[in-house]
Scaffold this active site. Structure first.
Site, PDB file in Angstrom:
ATOM      1  N   LYS A 180       6.272   0.063  -1.502  1.00 21.80           N
ATOM      2  CA  LYS A 180       5.999  -1.331  -1.876  1.00 21.80           C
ATOM      3  C   LYS A 180       6.000  -1.554  -3.385  1.00 21.80           C
ATOM      4  O   LYS A 180       6.055  -2.695  -3.844  1.00 21.80           O
ATOM      5  CB  LYS A 180       4.674  -1.768  -1.255  1.00 21.80           C
ATOM      6  CG  LYS A 180       4.769  -1.871   0.263  1.00 21.80           C
ATOM      7  CD  LYS A 180       3.420  -1.983   0.941  1.00 21.80           C
ATOM      8  CE  LYS A 180       3.623  -2.109   2.453  1.00 21.80           C
ATOM      9  NZ  LYS A 180       2.622  -1.410   3.232  1.00 21.80           N
ATOM     10  N   LYS A 225      -0.870   2.652  -6.285  1.00 25.15           N
ATOM     11  CA  LYS A 225      -0.509   2.282  -4.911  1.00 25.15           C
ATOM     12  C   LYS A 225      -0.672   3.488  -4.000  1.00 25.15           C
ATOM     13  O   LYS A 225      -0.176   4.579  -4.292  1.00 25.15           O
ATOM     14  CB  LYS A 225       0.941   1.785  -4.860  1.00 25.15           C
ATOM     15  CG  LYS A 225       1.369   1.297  -3.474  1.00 25.15           C
ATOM     16  CD  LYS A 225       0.668  -0.005  -3.145  1.00 25.15           C
ATOM     17  CE  LYS A 225       0.772  -0.328  -1.651  1.00 25.15           C
ATOM     18  NZ  LYS A 225      -0.179   0.470  -0.818  1.00 25.15           N
ATOM     19  N   SER A 237       3.709   3.753   2.083  1.00 25.64           N
ATOM     20  CA  SER A 237       3.572   2.433   1.469  1.00 25.64           C
ATOM     21  C   SER A 237       3.732   2.417  -0.048  1.00 25.64           C
ATOM     22  O   SER A 237       3.700   1.350  -0.651  1.00 25.64           O
ATOM     23  CB  SER A 237       2.219   1.818   1.839  1.00 25.64           C
ATOM     24  OG  SER A 237       2.237   1.371   3.175  1.00 25.64           O
ATOM     25  N   SER A 259      -1.840  -3.527   1.174  1.00 24.71           N
ATOM     26  CA  SER A 259      -0.700  -2.754   1.673  1.00 24.71           C
ATOM     27  C   SER A 259      -0.162  -3.361   2.958  1.00 24.71           C
ATOM     28  O   SER A 259       0.163  -2.648   3.920  1.00 24.71           O
ATOM     29  CB  SER A 259      -1.084  -1.283   1.893  1.00 24.71           C
ATOM     30  OG  SER A 259       0.063  -0.461   1.876  1.00 24.71           O
TER      31      SER A 259
END
Length: 301
Positions: free
Chosen positions: A82, A252, A79, A136
């Site tokens: 992203k 992140k 993820s 997420s």
């Protein structure tokens, strides 16, 4: 630009303002970058280095690579993908525009990380970005990709062209969320390039530095829906504490079976210098944060 007697199309302009934010017209492409080769360094006396496949630390104010562990190895980003998705949306879309969540977006796949969107929900781009980066949400990723490019497949083409414009040429993206695919990969160094561009946007930093975000939108029947998106970064949730003299801004996370545990982080040291630190394919969450703390305490100050 030519190579082997053949013209290279779309070659990088080494004297251009198009690729790196902050370029002042008097330096070449890499003058504001942390540049290094593929030699690992910094592993001595690092207890947790063996628990992860790749890692790096970059002082983006002094333009120094501080720690190098397999910076150019192709790895699954999970993820952390992203980050690039959010950058493209922030650069190209109206944050106040509303998006109607499609069936595909509301059903991103079994065991997906989601922020709880339902088909027919009408929600702003801005709220979707918080769902994307804090919770997420793979559902938010697909909704944003479809809104921006018409489909997730078309959006992936934009992801790849954008990454290459940053110099991230050892990456390939096939979806906006980071779901596993053998053709969806990046490197520690490429993610440093992508993240450094993303954090040049104040709106991006504002999102990743938020502990929570209250979203208000409507469902398919027009009824009001309220939801609180919570940050998954352990430093912002309070689950983990950064080393002394290091202030975490945000980052992140990413986790899949294939990618392991991943974290891309922005912090500041005691000199207020900005540090990007990245750990990919850690064995577990505890090892991920223990290793990240070793990197920050040993190399960020």
């Amino acid at each position: 630009m030519t190579g082997c007697g053949t013209k290279i199309e779309n070659a990088y302009d080494t004297y251009s303002t198009d690729y790196i934010n902050g370029y002042n017209g008097s330096n070449y492409f890499a003058s504001n970058l942390c540049v290094t080769n593929d030699v690992n360094f910094g592993q001595d006396n690092m207890q947790f280095a063996k628990t992860a496949e790749g890692a790096g630390a970059f002082n983006i104010d002094t333009h120094q690579v501080l720690y190098s562990q397999n910076l150019f190895e192709k790895l699954y980003p999970a993820s952390t993908t992203k980050i690039l998705t959010a950058y493209i949306i922030l650069k190209n879309c109206d944050l106040n525009a509303t998006v109607t969540v499609s069936h595909d977006a509301a059903n991103p796949g079994h065991s997906s990380s989601v922020c709880g969107l339902k088909e027919g929900d009408v929600i702003t781009v801005q709220d979707l970005l918080y769902g994307l980066l804090l919770e997420s949400g793979n559902d938010a990723a697909i909704a944003l990709a479809e809104y921006c490019s018409g489909s997730a497949e078309e959006f992936a083409k934009l992801m790849n062209s954008t990454a290459k414009s940053f110099g991230a040429t050892n990456s390939n993206f096939v979806n906006p969320s980071g779901l596993p695919d053998e053709n969806h990969y990046t490197t520690i160094y490429d993610m440093y390039l992508i993240f450094s561009n993303a954090i040049s946007l104040e709106s991006f930093v504002a999102i990743i530095s938020s502990q929570t975000h209250d979203a208000a939108y409507t469902n398919a029947q027009g009824a009001a829906v309220s939801k609180t998106f919570k940050n998954t970064c352990g430093y912002l949730t309070g689950a983990y504490t950064a080393p002394e003299n290091v202030t975490v801004t945000g980052g992140k996370t990413g986790t899949t079976g294939e990618a392991g545990h991943c974290l891309v982080l922005l912090s500041q040291n005691a000199k207020n210098e900005r540090i990007i630190s990245i750990v990919y394919k850690a064995d577990g969450k505890k090892d991920l944060y223990s290793f990240m703390n070793e990197i920050l305490s040993g190399f960020a100050n």
